[in-house]
Design a protein around this motif. Structure first.
Motif, short mmCIF file in Angstrom:
data_model
loop_
_atom_site.label_atom_id
_atom_site.label_comp_id
_atom_site.label_asym_id
_atom_site.label_seq_id
_atom_site.Cartn_x
_atom_site.Cartn_y
_atom_site.Cartn_z
N ALA A 81 52.10 -26.27 43.02
CA ALA A 81 51.55 -26.96 41.85
C ALA A 81 52.67 -28.03 41.27
N ALA A 82 54.09 -27.81 41.59
CA ALA A 82 55.17 -28.80 41.33
C ALA A 82 55.06 -30.05 41.90
N LEU A 83 54.62 -29.96 43.22
CA LEU A 83 54.54 -31.12 43.85
C LEU A 83 53.35 -32.14 43.53
N PHE A 84 52.18 -31.31 42.90
CA PHE A 84 51.23 -32.07 42.36
C PHE A 84 51.30 -32.50 40.86
N ARG A 85 52.38 -32.04 40.30
CA ARG A 85 52.64 -32.31 38.92
C ARG A 85 53.61 -33.29 38.89
N ALA A 86 54.47 -33.44 40.02
CA ALA A 86 55.50 -34.58 40.35
C ALA A 86 55.16 -36.05 40.22
N PHE A 87 53.89 -36.36 40.35
CA PHE A 87 53.55 -37.65 40.55
C PHE A 87 52.05 -37.80 40.09
N PRO A 88 51.53 -38.74 38.98
CA PRO A 88 50.47 -38.67 38.50
C PRO A 88 49.02 -39.07 39.18
N ASN A 89 49.40 -39.94 40.31
CA ASN A 89 48.21 -40.06 41.15
C ASN A 89 48.35 -39.44 42.34
N LYS A 90 47.04 -38.90 42.88
CA LYS A 90 46.89 -38.20 43.99
C LYS A 90 45.99 -38.74 44.99
N THR A 91 45.86 -38.60 46.16
CA THR A 91 44.71 -39.34 46.87
C THR A 91 43.84 -38.34 47.29
N LEU A 92 42.20 -38.67 46.92
CA LEU A 92 41.30 -37.79 47.30
C LEU A 92 40.71 -38.36 48.44
N ALA A 93 40.12 -37.31 49.27
CA ALA A 93 39.45 -37.89 50.62
C ALA A 93 38.19 -37.27 50.36
N THR A 94 37.08 -38.13 50.50
CA THR A 94 35.58 -37.55 50.41
C THR A 94 34.90 -38.23 51.72
N LEU A 95 33.78 -37.98 51.80
CA LEU A 95 32.83 -38.43 52.97
C LEU A 95 31.82 -39.18 52.60
N ARG A 96 31.80 -40.27 53.11
CA ARG A 96 30.60 -41.52 52.47
C ARG A 96 29.38 -40.85 53.12
N LYS A 97 28.25 -41.74 52.69
CA LYS A 97 26.98 -41.26 53.33
C LYS A 97 26.83 -41.56 54.70
N ASP A 98 27.55 -42.42 55.32
CA ASP A 98 27.61 -42.49 56.77
C ASP A 98 28.49 -41.47 57.37
N GLY A 99 29.20 -40.77 56.64
CA GLY A 99 30.10 -39.94 57.27
C GLY A 99 31.49 -40.37 57.56
N SER A 100 31.69 -41.88 57.23
CA SER A 100 33.34 -42.11 57.42
C SER A 100 33.74 -41.66 56.06
N PRO A 101 35.12 -41.69 56.30
CA PRO A 101 36.03 -41.38 54.99
C PRO A 101 36.06 -42.06 53.95
N ARG A 102 36.31 -41.70 52.54
CA ARG A 102 36.69 -42.76 51.44
C ARG A 102 37.96 -42.21 50.91
N LEU A 103 38.96 -42.86 50.68
CA LEU A 103 40.21 -42.41 49.99
C LEU A 103 40.40 -43.09 48.78
N ALA A 104 40.68 -42.62 47.67
CA ALA A 104 40.63 -42.81 46.31
C ALA A 104 41.90 -42.25 45.51
N ALA A 105 42.46 -42.95 44.61
CA ALA A 105 43.44 -42.45 43.85
C ALA A 105 42.79 -41.73 42.90
N ILE A 106 43.21 -40.56 42.51
CA ILE A 106 42.78 -39.57 41.26
C ILE A 106 43.91 -39.06 40.63
N GLU A 107 43.50 -38.13 39.69
CA GLU A 107 44.42 -37.03 39.17
C GLU A 107 43.68 -35.77 39.53
N LEU A 108 44.60 -34.71 39.48
CA LEU A 108 44.13 -33.33 39.52
C LEU A 108 44.81 -32.47 38.62
N TRP A 109 44.18 -31.59 38.05
CA TRP A 109 44.58 -30.61 36.99
C TRP A 109 44.65 -29.22 37.86
N MET A 110 45.66 -28.38 37.33
CA MET A 110 45.50 -27.08 37.71
C MET A 110 45.80 -26.23 36.27
#
Length: 168
Positions: A29-58
């Motif tokens: 939790a401390a590591l996630f709080r230390a920096f506002p932007n995190k990187t989210l990995a999702t899967l696109r429709k074709d199965g390739s990865p998508r990386l995007a900056a997001i925020e995560l709350w705990m």
């Protein structure tokens, strides 16, 4: 399935990590709080990865992702709920150890208005942000990696247990 059912049906909400490995969860939790932007990995429709900056709350119970409802990453996770979220890292040359944390699992959308409003408020996000934008992570694994001068240590939480899976 109602949102309350979805939230209660999570096999591994954040609270399970905190209950089974409290010190590890606190560090994560401390590591996630230390920096506002995190990187989210999702899967696109074709199965390739998508990386995007997001925020995560705990919260005490949940790891929460809030996305713009019509964003590409929101469409990705509605199609395939598997995700990974990586914490930020300083990467500064004067820091002896560069820890990062990663949470992987599947997201469940929050449809219950009261729970969604509560999570939006806790995150400081305006309620008018929109329905369908709040997701809870059903956690498969949590990893902390610490990289130092000529060393790397990795600690894995999975199925309620901690394991050291690498160090040198």
């Amino acid at each position: 399935m109602t949102s309350t059912d979805a939230a209660s049906a999570l096999k591994s909400p954040w609270s399970r990590v905190a209950e089974t490995a409290p010190e590890f969860a606190a560090e994560t939790a401390a590591l996630f709080r230390a920096f506002p932007n995190k990187t989210l990995a999702t899967l696109r429709k074709d199965g390739s990865p998508r990386l995007a900056a997001i925020e995560l709350w705990m919260t005490e119970e949940h790891a929460v992702v809030i996305l713009m409802a019509q964003s590409a990453k929101a469409r990705d996770i509605r199609r395939d709920p598997r995700i990974s979220v990586l914490s930020g890292s300083s990467g500064a040359s004067d820091v002896p150890v560069w820890p990062t944390a990663r949470i992987s699992g599947r997201v469940a959308p929050v449809a219950e208005a009261a729970l969604e409003a509560s999570l939006l408020e806790a995150a400081g996000v305006p309620a008018e942000f929109g329905a369908g934008s709040v997701f809870l992570i059903d956690i498969d694994e949590v990893v902390i990696t610490r990289i130092g001068d000529n060393t790397m240590e990795t600690v894995l939480w999975k199925d309620g247990r901690l394991r050291h899976i690498g160090s040198n």
